[in-house]
Motif scaffolding. Structure first.
Motif, mmCIF file in Angstrom:
data_model
loop_
_atom_site.group_PDB
_atom_site.id
_atom_site.type_symbol
_atom_site.label_atom_id
_atom_site.label_comp_id
_atom_site.label_asym_id
_atom_site.label_seq_id
_atom_site.Cartn_x
_atom_site.Cartn_y
_atom_site.Cartn_z
ATOM 1 N N PHE A 381 0.216 4.012 -0.164
ATOM 2 C CA PHE A 381 1.403 3.201 -0.755
ATOM 3 C C PHE A 381 1.526 3.590 -2.526
ATOM 4 N N GLY A 382 2.842 3.430 -2.687
ATOM 5 C CA GLY A 382 3.022 3.364 -4.312
ATOM 6 C C GLY A 382 3.711 4.969 -4.503
ATOM 7 N N ASP A 383 4.004 4.895 -5.710
ATOM 8 C CA ASP A 383 4.928 6.222 -6.304
ATOM 9 C C ASP A 383 3.970 7.547 -6.196
ATOM 10 N N ARG A 384 2.611 7.259 -6.351
ATOM 11 C CA ARG A 384 1.926 8.380 -6.449
ATOM 12 C C ARG A 384 1.389 9.041 -5.039
ATOM 13 N N ALA A 385 1.699 8.370 -3.909
ATOM 14 C CA ALA A 385 1.488 8.968 -2.563
ATOM 15 C C ALA A 385 2.682 9.563 -2.222
ATOM 16 N N ARG A 386 2.523 10.845 -2.224
ATOM 17 C CA ARG A 386 3.747 11.853 -2.101
ATOM 18 C C ARG A 386 3.367 13.121 -1.553
ATOM 19 N N ILE A 387 4.488 13.855 -1.080
ATOM 20 C CA ILE A 387 4.411 15.420 -0.844
ATOM 21 C C ILE A 387 5.383 15.721 -1.507
ATOM 22 N N ARG A 388 5.054 16.857 -2.479
ATOM 23 C CA ARG A 388 5.929 17.453 -3.278
ATOM 24 C C ARG A 388 6.183 19.093 -2.923
ATOM 25 N N MET A 389 7.280 19.581 -3.007
ATOM 26 C CA MET A 389 7.382 21.038 -2.668
ATOM 27 C C MET A 389 8.587 21.524 -3.213
ATOM 28 N N TYR A 390 8.681 22.849 -3.679
ATOM 29 C CA TYR A 390 9.753 23.532 -4.464
ATOM 30 C C TYR A 390 10.193 24.351 -3.386
ATOM 31 N N PHE A 391 11.672 24.346 -3.343
ATOM 32 C CA PHE A 391 12.445 25.204 -2.379
ATOM 33 C C PHE A 391 13.553 26.099 -2.922
ATOM 34 N N PRO A 392 12.873 27.490 -3.582
ATOM 35 C CA PRO A 392 13.755 28.481 -3.920
ATOM 36 C C PRO A 392 14.825 29.007 -2.697
ATOM 37 N N ARG A 393 15.912 29.339 -3.365
ATOM 38 C CA ARG A 393 16.818 29.856 -2.578
ATOM 39 C C ARG A 393 16.355 31.159 -1.803
ATOM 40 N N ALA A 394 15.465 32.012 -2.544
ATOM 41 C CA ALA A 394 14.954 33.153 -1.857
ATOM 42 C C ALA A 394 13.824 32.838 -0.628
ATOM 43 N N ASP A 411 8.757 13.548 -0.940
ATOM 44 C CA ASP A 411 8.681 12.619 0.070
ATOM 45 C C ASP A 411 7.601 11.706 -0.273
ATOM 46 N N TYR A 412 8.111 10.379 -0.429
ATOM 47 C CA TYR A 412 7.427 9.225 -0.695
ATOM 48 C C TYR A 412 6.634 8.636 0.511
ATOM 49 N N CYS A 413 5.237 8.158 0.426
ATOM 50 C CA CYS A 413 4.374 7.583 1.232
ATOM 51 C C CYS A 413 4.734 8.149 2.625
ATOM 52 N N PRO A 414 4.386 9.480 2.850
ATOM 53 C CA PRO A 414 4.423 10.291 4.047
ATOM 54 C C PRO A 414 3.746 9.695 5.103
ATOM 55 N N MET A 415 2.251 8.936 4.947
ATOM 56 C CA MET A 415 1.273 8.395 6.201
ATOM 57 C C MET A 415 2.092 7.254 6.439
ATOM 58 N N VAL A 416 2.735 6.447 5.369
ATOM 59 C CA VAL A 416 3.321 5.266 5.946
ATOM 60 C C VAL A 416 4.377 5.192 6.718
ATOM 61 N N PHE A 417 5.313 5.970 6.221
ATOM 62 C CA PHE A 417 6.376 6.194 7.122
ATOM 63 C C PHE A 417 6.179 6.856 8.616
ATOM 64 N N ARG A 418 5.056 7.764 8.681
ATOM 65 C CA ARG A 418 4.814 8.595 9.806
ATOM 66 C C ARG A 418 4.279 7.354 10.721
ATOM 67 N N PRO A 480 4.339 -2.245 1.451
ATOM 68 C CA PRO A 480 2.986 -2.718 2.010
ATOM 69 C C PRO A 480 3.235 -4.193 2.816
ATOM 70 N N LYS A 481 4.006 -4.908 2.182
ATOM 71 C CA LYS A 481 4.560 -6.274 2.976
ATOM 72 C C LYS A 481 5.412 -6.085 4.057
ATOM 73 N N TYR A 482 6.235 -5.067 3.872
ATOM 74 C CA TYR A 482 7.392 -4.708 4.823
ATOM 75 C C TYR A 482 6.669 -4.165 5.964
ATOM 76 N N TYR A 483 5.555 -3.158 5.826
ATOM 77 C CA TYR A 483 4.640 -2.526 6.704
ATOM 78 C C TYR A 483 3.950 -3.616 7.614
ATOM 79 N N ARG A 484 3.584 -4.535 6.769
ATOM 80 C CA ARG A 484 2.864 -5.621 7.698
ATOM 81 C C ARG A 484 3.920 -6.418 8.539
ATOM 82 N N GLU A 584 12.670 -13.571 1.215
ATOM 83 C CA GLU A 584 12.476 -14.637 -0.042
ATOM 84 C C GLU A 584 11.169 -14.465 -0.589
ATOM 85 N N SER A 585 9.764 -14.027 -0.015
ATOM 86 C CA SER A 585 8.775 -13.894 -0.470
ATOM 87 C C SER A 585 8.682 -12.519 -1.314
#
Length: 767
Positions: A381-394, A411-418, A480-484, A584-585
């Motif tokens: 979880f969190g901002d540091r759980a991510r996948i990053r990639m550069y997509f050049p046109r070529a 891509d944020y929290c890839p394992m959580v959303f998977r 994390p709470k949403y997942y639960r 509310e929580s």
């Protein structure tokens, strides 16, 4: 002449006889083969198989003359049967394929395209009673754009699905009347305009070259309407294909009596050649329009239908000046200087953004899916759980070349959303194909107050929304709470999230963040009304001039109360309460219940209203005995083998139980339409009581007060956090505080107000 073969006659032990040229031990060039049952083939041979041109005469009296390949009717040829049915045209592996003309035994005739034995593509069908259809076909039924002309002079030009009118169209009556509107499974559904005979009609362009149009030259100035995918298949006739089944020719080997022949014979040609007469007659609602065509020609009727029943009508004058004013109001758009987060893409921003979304999602889903499944950890979880990639046109070693602009993908929290996608029973391949397939994404609407942009997958399953930085932080914080919560509550109505992503370009200064969600209204039924309900009256009204068939209305626009089965209502309000407690929580406010209505309006509803009015004169006590409400919706015991139980982007949890069915799981039966699984927020039957305002009765002809409806709902807009204290304080100072008129309140009060509104105003307890 030895190399060209020899003429010979050969008899076999099973009674078959071959007479013709033989080379070695095999038939060659010309020959005649007679089977023991009387079937005869005479024509070309190549090796052991019939190939070339020939004549086949079956013992049933059917015969084929034309091209044959490898023992199959293949190429161009003519087939006729003793029943009087004939077909001349292309063949492929014993099935009509390509362009062909078929004359049925009952005098119907079809000329057009075929595909593997069924009508597919453009074609013209003429019934023996004189009705004619020119247009598109699919899988043997009328489907797509086409024109139907009846012998009484009526004509329909528009869209079809599974043999019935479905989508936008124009219906011309033989006496000169005209109706422009939409149809749903053969019934008028939605808004339209009726022009009586003699009135000035809207412009229709006639293209004289049929080559430019699939519908024999008729092209209307109406907006294209794509029909939803229908699951109930209706055939044009019971047996429309010729030679659908053949008996195999006997295999004859040299060892057991000589030759192998793979030509197939027809034992049922006479039966399969009969096409039942189908005039595709329309429902009785057209008679009502035709009878009104004789009224004053200066009037037009703006109408709204629900499942073929007229529910509203306005009468207006048909003058050129009024029509010009309407067109001016429709197309004049006020310029808005509000900047959108997509301005960074400039002229082709929408195209580039959608392409970048597809490239990124295809990459990350493909990367995370092969990873072995495991429970999520705090580090996922969190901002540091991510996948990053550069997509050049070529392109690069890890990314394909593309025609967009260079961008960075996150891509944020890839394992959580998977895991969430698996929790929602969503297949990774289906997810990628829906969003990243060749069909692409559609623009859902223009930017709203927040400046967000919405895209819809081509199959309507997923909604993609751009979010700002604060909304992204809220989702990451609550994830994390949403997942639960969604794990503990399989019936939750809270929005399903499938992915959270970001696109960065131009040195990291320009960023677009977006979230992928399930579409609440992904259903085979048409949604006639949409409401966004917050339980507030402040600013919760829609101006009449801004309302159209796709408008999402607000709290003060809702004129219905919904009464449902006791057990269904309890389950619904209980889950909404649990979801509100969770929000509310998490200090979430300003969320909404998105509510969609599908109206069911059976023809006997009109009789019911008339009966109800007549009952007003009865003594008290007699009305209840005589008054029986018609039922367009029927609850039946749940049958998993009959209904579709496949998970979808909005399908939630288990099948619901109904009090009226002995607390058993139930399905919803829609007579003549479908059988649907009842789940929380999906396919929920109810009775809508309309709140009619007396001052509007004179303006609108309201025919009904009670409707059968199917409800679809979900809790949306859950990314607004209670971090707006200054704004709340300002509201308290500038307004006399009233918990039912102030939208921005603390979470607990918002929760209470929201639930009270739903329990008392929207889903009140049935008296």
């Amino acid at each position: 002449m030895e190399h060209n073969g020899r003429f010979d006659e050969k008899s076999f032990s099973n009674g078959d006889v071959y007479m013709g040229m033989i080379k070695g031990i095999l038939p060659h060039e010309k020959g005649k083969y007679t089977w023991s049952d009387g079937t005869v083939y005479e024509g070309d041979w190549e090796g052991e198989k019939m190939t070339g041109k020939g004549l086949v005469v079956w013992s049933t009296g059917a015969q084929y003359e034309g091209e044959i390949c490898g023992g199959y009717l293949h190429g161009y040829g003519t087939l006729s049967t003793s029943a009087g049915c004939s077909y001349r045209g292309g063949w492929k592996m014993n099935a009509q394929h390509g362009i062909g003309l078929k004359k049925y035994a009952n005098s119907d005739m079809y000329e057009g395209l075929w595909k593997e034995g069924v009508l597919e593509g453009s074609g013209r069908y003429t019934w023996k009673n004189g009705n004619i259809y020119v247009g598109n076909w699919k899988n043997g039924t009328i489907h797509g754009r086409g024109v139907m002309k009846w012998v009484n002079g009526d004509t329909f030009d528009g869209f079809w699905s599974n043999g019935v009118m479905h989508g936008s169209g124009v219906y011309n009556f033989g006496d000169g009347g005209l109706y422009i509107g939409t149809w749903n499974k053969g019934l008028k559904d939605g808004k339209g305009v009726f022009y009586p005979a003699g009135s000035k009609k809207p412009s229709l362009r006639i293209l004289h070259s049929p080559q430019d149009s699939d519908d024999n030259g008729f092209l209307l100035n109406i907006q294209k309407h794509e029909a939803p995918k229908a699951r109930v298949k209706r055939s044009l006739s019971a047996n429309i294909a010729v030679i659908s089944r053949f008996k195999s020719f006997r295999q004859i080997s040299h060892r057991t009596s000589s030759l192998k022949i793979s030509l197939i014979r027809n034992d049922h040609s006479a039966q399969d050649c009969v096409c039942q007469d189908s005039s595709l007659s329309l429902s009785n609602d057209f008679d009502e329009d035709q009878s009104e065509a004789s009224v004053r020609s200066t009037l037009v009727y703006e109408r709204e239908y629900a499942q073929g029943v007229l529910i509203m009508e306005r009468i207006s004058e048909c003058s050129e000046s009024s029509r010009n004013r309407k067109q001016q109001n429709k197309f004049s758009v006020k310029q808005v200087n509000k900047s959108s987060c997509l301005d960074i893409f400039q002229g082709r921003r929408s195209y580039y953004l959608k392409l970048n979304l597809q490239l990124g999602i295809r990459y990350t889903v493909g990367k995370i899916t092969p990873v072995p499944a495991r429970e999520v950890r705090s580090s996922d979880f969190g901002d540091r759980a991510r996948i990053r990639m550069y997509f050049p046109r070529a392109g690069s070693k890890l990314t394909p070349p593309h025609c967009s602009i260079n961008f960075y993908w996150k891509d944020y929290c890839p394992m959580v959303f998977r895991n969430l996608r698996e929790m929602f029973k969503l297949d990774a391949a289906d997810y990628m194909m829906s969003i990243c397939g060749d069909s692409g994404l559609r623009d859902l609407s223009s930017p709203g107050k927040s400046g967000s942009i919405f895209y819809l997958s081509k199959d309507d399953r997923f909604v993609i929304k751009t979010v700002n930085k604060s909304e992204l932080k809220v989702l990451l914080r609550m994830l994390p709470k949403y997942y639960r919560h969604v794990g503990d509550n399989e019936n939750t109505l809270i929005t399903k999230f499938f992915g959270l992503h970001r696109i960065t370009l131009r040195g990291g200064k320009k960023q677009v963040r977006f979230v992928v969600m399930g579409n609440v209204f992904c259903t085979e039924l048409q949604i006639h009304r949409r409401y966004d309900l917050k339980g507030s009256s402040q600013g919760r009204h829609t101006d009449n001039d801004k309302i159209n068939c796709n408008t999402t209305l607000k709290d003060l626009d809702l004129k219905y109360e919904f009464h449902m089965d006791k057990k269904l209502r309890e389950s619904l309000l209980k889950q909404i309460s649990l979801d509100c407690k969770f929000l509310e929580s998490q200090h979430i406010i300003d969320y909404s219940l998105l509510l969609g209505l599908h109206f069911r309006a059976p023809e006997n509803m009109k009789a019911f209203v008339e009966h109800h009015e007549s009952m007003q004169n009865l003594p008290s006590g007699d009305e209840e005995e005589h008054l029986i409400l018609p039922k367009g919706l029927v609850l039946v015991s749940h049958e998993p083998s009959i209904v579709n139980t496949a998970p979808g982007p909005h399908i939630r949890g288990n099948t619901l139980r109904a009090y009226s069915m002995g607390d058993n799981e139930v399905d919803l039966l829609l007579p003549g339409t479908a059988r649907l699984r009842v789940q929380l927020g999906v396919n929920m039957p109810a009775q809508a009581n309309r709140k009619i305002e007396e001052d509007k009765v004179a303006k609108e002809v309201e025919l009904f007060e009670v409707y059968d409806v199917v409800l679809y709902m979900g809790i949306i807009d859950i990314l607004q956090s209670y971090n707006l204290k200054k704004k709340i304080e300002h509201s308290y100072k500038s307004l006399q505080f009233d918990p039912m008129t102030v939208s921005v309140v603390e979470p607990k009060m918002y929760d209470q107000r929201f639930l009270k509104f739903l329990e008392e105003k929207v889903f009140p307890q049935t008296p």
